[in-house]
Design an enzyme around this catalytic site. Structure first.
Site, PDB file in Angstrom:
ATOM      1  N   GLY A  46       0.827  -1.193   0.000  1.00  0.00           N
ATOM      2  CA  GLY A  46       0.000   0.000   0.000  1.00  0.00           C
ATOM      3  C   GLY A  46       0.861   1.242   0.000  1.00  0.00           C
ATOM      4  O   GLY A  46       2.025   1.199   0.421  1.00  0.00           O
ATOM      5  N   GLN A  51       3.085   9.950   1.111  1.00  0.00           N
ATOM      6  CA  GLN A  51       4.368   9.236   1.084  1.00  0.00           C
ATOM      7  C   GLN A  51       5.189   9.516  -0.161  1.00  0.00           C
ATOM      8  O   GLN A  51       6.374   9.171  -0.224  1.00  0.00           O
ATOM      9  CB  GLN A  51       4.131   7.724   1.185  1.00  0.00           C
ATOM     10  N   CYS A  88       6.033   0.058   7.340  1.00  0.00           N
ATOM     11  CA  CYS A  88       5.653   1.192   6.498  1.00  0.00           C
ATOM     12  C   CYS A  88       6.834   1.571   5.616  1.00  0.00           C
ATOM     13  O   CYS A  88       7.961   1.650   6.108  1.00  0.00           O
ATOM     14  CB  CYS A  88       5.249   2.369   7.383  1.00  0.00           C
ATOM     15  N   LEU A  89       6.565   1.823   4.338  1.00  0.00           N
ATOM     16  CA  LEU A  89       7.649   2.175   3.414  1.00  0.00           C
ATOM     17  C   LEU A  89       8.339   3.478   3.816  1.00  0.00           C
ATOM     18  O   LEU A  89       9.482   3.710   3.429  1.00  0.00           O
ATOM     19  CB  LEU A  89       7.109   2.297   1.981  1.00  0.00           C
ATOM     20  N   HIS A 130      -4.291   1.282   7.715  1.00  0.00           N
ATOM     21  CA  HIS A 130      -2.942   1.867   7.724  1.00  0.00           C
ATOM     22  C   HIS A 130      -2.854   3.017   6.715  1.00  0.00           C
ATOM     23  O   HIS A 130      -2.351   4.100   7.038  1.00  0.00           O
ATOM     24  CB  HIS A 130      -1.923   0.765   7.392  1.00  0.00           C
ATOM     25  N   GLU A 131      -3.354   2.772   5.493  1.00  0.00           N
ATOM     26  CA  GLU A 131      -3.215   3.786   4.446  1.00  0.00           C
ATOM     27  C   GLU A 131      -4.121   4.989   4.702  1.00  0.00           C
ATOM     28  O   GLU A 131      -3.728   6.133   4.450  1.00  0.00           O
ATOM     29  CB  GLU A 131      -3.484   3.184   3.066  1.00  0.00           C
ATOM     30  N   HIS A 134      -2.617   7.346   7.056  1.00  0.00           N
ATOM     31  CA  HIS A 134      -1.633   8.241   6.422  1.00  0.00           C
ATOM     32  C   HIS A 134      -2.283   9.550   5.964  1.00  0.00           C
ATOM     33  O   HIS A 134      -1.651  10.606   5.999  1.00  0.00           O
ATOM     34  CB  HIS A 134      -1.008   7.575   5.192  1.00  0.00           C
TER      35      HIS A 134
HETATM   36 NI    NI Z   1       2.694   3.349   5.665  1.00  0.00          NI
END
Ligand code: NI
Length: 155
Positions: A46, A51, A88-89, A130-131, A134
């Site tokens: 995701g 991000q 998380c990226l 999670h997304e 963000h």
């Molecule tokens: Ni994330």
């Protein structure tokens, strides 16, 4: 298409509330395609627009069933409880067990601007929460004690 740079923890854009998308312009469509490509290149499940440095309500997710594009997503209901490991990226190498709702219903627009409703359970429910977090400047590390954050492979 292009792989975009993923911003990391400490960049203020990750903490800003995002703006809704009012019109799906060519620029937005291109951004969505690039976000999908960036997610795959980073081996993620995701990615949210902040991000890649864009403070807009756009999310892409692929938990293995093909890409899902969500514009202006909202969790309209949720139930149950599930604890599983999350990363998380934007916070490379860090993970934690995070408590989430086990099932969520999300309303959004798809990549063409058509209203959609997604019922997610298990890992998809986790990715959705999670997304969407963000988009409100919330990261998974906010949801756990600092001592419970561990390095990948360190579990
Ligand atoms: Ni994330």
């Amino acid at each position: 298409m292009a792989v975009l740079k993923i911003v990391k923890l400490g960049d203020p854009v990750l903490r800003q509330p995002t703006e809704p998308v009012t019109k799906i312009t060519k620029k937005i469509s291109r951004l969505i395609q690039n976000m999908i490509e960036t997610m795959y290149a980073a081996d993620g499940v995701g990615l949210a627009a902040p991000q890649v440095g864009v403070s807009k309500k756009i999310v892409v997710i692929d938990v293995g069933d093909g890409p899902i594009v969500l514009i202006n997503p909202k969790i309209v209901s949720g139930s149950g409880e599930d604890i599983d490991v999350e990363g998380c990226l934007s916070i490379p190498g860090k993970q934690a067990y995070v408590k989430r709702m086990a099932e969520v219903v999300v309303e959004a627009l798809d990549g063409e601007g058509k209203p959609i409703k997604i019922e997610g359970r298990g890992y998809l429910a986790r990715a959705l929460q999670h997304e969407i977090d963000h988009l409100n400047g919330i990261l998974f590390i906010d949801l756990v004690d600092e001592k419970d954050i561990f390095s990948e492979g360190d579990e």
